[in-house]
Design a protein around this motif. Structure first.
Motif: not given
Length: 138
Positions: A61-74
């Motif tokens: 998403w844009i804008p974004y306030s955080s991010d995370f590492r997808d456990t499936l795709t990395e």
């Protein structure tokens, strides 16, 4: 019953409203943000988000306030999980996510001047806005 009850309400925070639904979201058939925003059939009482509707891009998403590492795709995925919701009668201006990595913030001297502080303070970027509360008629 909500007859003649009017309030200026602001709800802010990290609403981890991610993929899938948790127990309560399944129970109420709505996401956490939708629950907080209120009943669409009572629009005078429904809250609005200070930010415009985010757009889905190739990294999330844009804008974004955080991010995370997808456990499936990395891969890292951008998410907008920090919100500021306000009553319909609250006037909003200058609303933005203070994320120094957004293109829209690249020329904002205030945000860029605290880039290292924003990056090191948290894994989230704050949502900020100027709010003008309308007087409530009683």
């Amino acid at each position: 019953m909500t007859d003649n009850i009017k309030r200026n309400v602001v709800v802010m925070g990290d609403i981890n409203d991610g993929a899938g639904m948790d127990y309560y979201e399944r129970r109420f058939s709505r996401s956490a943000v939708e629950l907080l925003m209120g009943d669409p059939w009572e629009q005078d009482l429904q809250m609005k988000n200070v930010l415009p509707k985010p757009k889905l891009g190739s990294k999330g998403w844009i804008p974004y306030s955080s991010d995370f590492r997808d456990t499936l795709t990395e891969f890292r995925v951008n998410v907008l999980i920090d919100h500021m919701l306000v009553s319909r009668n609250v006037k909003v201006s200058n609303a933005k996510v203070w994320n120094p990595h957004l293109k829209s913030n690249s020329s904002d001297a205030g945000i860029q001047s605290v880039k290292s502080e924003l990056d090191s303070a948290s894994d989230h970027y704050p949502v900020m806005a100027t709010l003008e509360m309308a007087p409530i008629d009683t």
